[in-house]
Design a protein around this motif. Sequence first.
Motif, PDB file in Angstrom:
ATOM      1  N   VAL A   1      11.405  14.357 -16.440  1.00 48.95           N
ATOM      2  CA  VAL A   1      12.206  13.606 -17.411  1.00 48.95           C
ATOM      3  C   VAL A   1      13.198  14.539 -18.117  1.00 48.95           C
ATOM      4  N   ILE A   2      12.686  15.636 -18.666  1.00 49.40           N
ATOM      5  CA  ILE A   2      13.576  16.475 -19.494  1.00 49.40           C
ATOM      6  C   ILE A   2      14.651  17.161 -18.647  1.00 49.40           C
ATOM      7  N   THR A   3      14.320  17.500 -17.404  1.00 50.65           N
ATOM      8  CA  THR A   3      15.339  18.146 -16.561  1.00 50.65           C
ATOM      9  C   THR A   3      16.307  17.107 -15.966  1.00 50.65           C
ATOM     10  N   LYS A   4      16.067  15.836 -16.278  1.00 50.74           N
ATOM     11  CA  LYS A   4      16.918  14.735 -15.799  1.00 50.74           C
ATOM     12  C   LYS A   4      16.922  14.657 -14.267  1.00 50.74           C
ATOM     13  N   HIS A   5      15.782  14.955 -13.680  1.00 51.03           N
ATOM     14  CA  HIS A   5      15.607  14.755 -12.240  1.00 51.03           C
ATOM     15  C   HIS A   5      14.378  13.875 -12.045  1.00 51.03           C
ATOM     16  N   GLU A   6      14.435  12.685 -12.722  1.00 49.14           N
ATOM     17  CA  GLU A   6      13.272  11.808 -12.755  1.00 49.14           C
ATOM     18  C   GLU A   6      12.980  11.210 -11.387  1.00 49.14           C
ATOM     19  N   ILE A   7      14.044  10.644 -10.750  1.00 47.54           N
ATOM     20  CA  ILE A   7      13.824   9.949  -9.472  1.00 47.54           C
ATOM     21  C   ILE A   7      13.432  10.952  -8.380  1.00 47.54           C
ATOM     22  N   LEU A   8      13.949  12.174  -8.519  1.00 48.59           N
ATOM     23  CA  LEU A   8      13.646  13.197  -7.517  1.00 48.59           C
ATOM     24  C   LEU A   8      12.152  13.531  -7.475  1.00 48.59           C
ATOM     25  N   LEU A   9      11.427  13.176  -8.534  1.00 53.68           N
ATOM     26  CA  LEU A   9       9.986  13.442  -8.566  1.00 53.68           C
ATOM     27  C   LEU A   9       9.271  12.731  -7.409  1.00 53.68           C
ATOM     28  N   ILE A  10       9.862  11.634  -6.941  1.00 53.45           N
ATOM     29  CA  ILE A  10       9.257  10.910  -5.814  1.00 53.45           C
ATOM     30  C   ILE A  10       9.188  11.834  -4.597  1.00 53.45           C
ATOM     31  N   LEU A  11      10.213  12.686  -4.456  1.00 51.56           N
ATOM     32  CA  LEU A  11      10.220  13.645  -3.342  1.00 51.56           C
ATOM     33  C   LEU A  11       9.419  14.901  -3.684  1.00 51.56           C
ATOM     34  N   VAL A  12       9.725  15.471  -4.848  1.00 47.59           N
ATOM     35  CA  VAL A  12       9.075  16.741  -5.233  1.00 47.59           C
ATOM     36  C   VAL A  12       7.554  16.559  -5.289  1.00 47.59           C
ATOM     37  N   GLY A  13       7.120  15.424  -5.816  1.00 46.07           N
ATOM     38  CA  GLY A  13       5.679  15.166  -5.903  1.00 46.07           C
ATOM     39  C   GLY A  13       5.265  14.148  -4.856  1.00 46.07           C
ATOM     40  N   GLY A  14       5.896  14.216  -3.692  1.00 43.26           N
ATOM     41  CA  GLY A  14       5.692  13.216  -2.635  1.00 43.26           C
ATOM     42  C   GLY A  14       4.223  13.023  -2.262  1.00 43.26           C
ATOM     43  N   ILE A  15       3.462  14.105  -2.224  1.00 44.05           N
ATOM     44  CA  ILE A  15       2.034  13.998  -1.865  1.00 44.05           C
ATOM     45  C   ILE A  15       1.304  13.141  -2.895  1.00 44.05           C
ATOM     46  N   PHE A  16       1.610  13.374  -4.168  1.00 48.20           N
ATOM     47  CA  PHE A  16       0.948  12.601  -5.229  1.00 48.20           C
ATOM     48  C   PHE A  16       1.343  11.125  -5.130  1.00 48.20           C
ATOM     49  N   VAL A  17       2.618  10.883  -4.792  1.00 55.69           N
ATOM     50  CA  VAL A  17       3.107   9.509  -4.668  1.00 55.69           C
ATOM     51  C   VAL A  17       2.390   8.791  -3.519  1.00 55.69           C
ATOM     52  N   VAL A  18       2.278   9.484  -2.377  1.00 54.59           N
ATOM     53  CA  VAL A  18       1.636   8.863  -1.213  1.00 54.59           C
ATOM     54  C   VAL A  18       0.155   8.575  -1.504  1.00 54.59           C
ATOM     55  N   GLU A  19      -0.507   9.505  -2.189  1.00 55.94           N
ATOM     56  CA  GLU A  19      -1.927   9.303  -2.533  1.00 55.94           C
ATOM     57  C   GLU A  19      -2.076   8.058  -3.415  1.00 55.94           C
ATOM     58  N   ALA A  20      -1.184   7.932  -4.408  1.00 54.40           N
ATOM     59  CA  ALA A  20      -1.267   6.785  -5.317  1.00 54.40           C
ATOM     60  C   ALA A  20      -0.939   5.494  -4.576  1.00 54.40           C
ATOM     61  N   LEU A  21       0.105   5.547  -3.722  1.00 58.35           N
ATOM     62  CA  LEU A  21       0.483   4.344  -2.967  1.00 58.35           C
ATOM     63  C   LEU A  21      -0.648   3.893  -2.041  1.00 58.35           C
TER      64      LEU A  21
END
Length: 357
Positions: free
Chosen positions: A279-299
């Motif tokens: 959020v603070i670095t203003k790369h919020e949407i990019l977190l989907i890629l940067v934290g892709g493993i966490f996203v896939v686990e949650a999905l």
Amino acid sequence: MLYYFLYPLAKHHTFFNVFQYISFRTIYAAITALLLSFVLGPYLINKLKVLKFGEVVRTDGPATHLSKAGTPTMGGAIILLVVTVSVLLWGNITNINVWVLTFVTVGMGLIGFIDDYIKVVKKDKKGLRARIKFSAQVGIALAAALMLYFNNIETLVAIPFFKEAQIDFKVFYIPFTVLVIVGASNAVNLTDGLDGLAIGPMIIAAATYMLLAYLVGHVKIASYLHIMYVPKAGELAVFAGAMVGASLGFLWFNTYPAQVFMGDVGSLSLGGALGTLAVITKHEILLILVGGIFVVEALSVIFQVGSYKLTGKRVFAMAPIHHHYEIKGWPEPKIIVRFWIIAIILALLAISTLKIR
Ligand code: 57M
């Protein structure tokens, strides 16, 4: 604090100038956190053993996990301690962003600690009741969102891979911030089910945001790269550096076969910190890629539960997805290292968006 006390000495000797540089302090924050983890790790793991803070393993999971019963847990407390000490030493503690990030990290850690304590010490398998836990997470994230909003955080959100595409969330940036922070916190928690599975991608993601914080906080580099310049965000590189060091230090003990688990105190706090960095670095949407493993686990959990409720059928042998591969017969280290490899590829792809737009 070193910045606060030693940089003013530059008037007397130019050597002290190095304390003004974010790059210098980031590197030493990482090294300090790593060394502190090595020194404190064995002592604290022993302490957890003496206190009998051992994991209670569920019996309905993959059978290979039964031998993990009694492994000391709540090791995330070591990460929290080490990050805090390192940031206090090397960070500029007058920076508002450092405060917000520390607030979320410690706040989520506290929720995790209470949950672990109820499970491990009070021997109540359910831990903190889900509704209370979730409300507390939202409360912490909302407080952070309000602090940022009233400190004039940019409400424009950049879409990765598109140079001009930006959406202004206006006041809806507040719930959006809550979503990112709480989502990241819970996604890391769901991932933390195999030795080193959460901490590996966490090192990679924190290192990526360390770089992004440095870039967005540097007025010339941000303008050269045509990315949003975020005043006072560069200092977060020091925090992210401490996270990288502390996480590497934790991996030393958490790598297969693990001598310690991080517990919710670790997973909720690290996840919350990652979301706040995004959020603070203003790369919020990019977190989907940067934290892709966490996203896939949650999905994988969302699809599994959704499919079961709608059709009565499961998509995976068991969710989160790492259990699916365990049941398919993949050895634990193979799943872990392959997930790390994917996390590295995703982080590189994310960094490439600085140029591919
Ligand atoms: C965290 N906790 C681990 C450890 C760690 C909704 C549902 C998907 C929730 C999910 C869940 O409870 N997730 C929360 C998962 C646990 O690890 C502890 O928890 C901390 C993190 N919060 O630090 O203290 C176990 O994971 C293993 N582990 C390691 N190495 C590590 O470094 O081997 C952890 C860290 C540890 C240890 O065995 O005991 C966990 O998995 O419980 N629920 C699940 O994940 C369950 N899934 C499920 O029920 N799936 C269903 C539906 C609901 C989607 C389905 O597929 O149909 C599975 N987990 C377990 N057994 N243990 C399945 C059953």
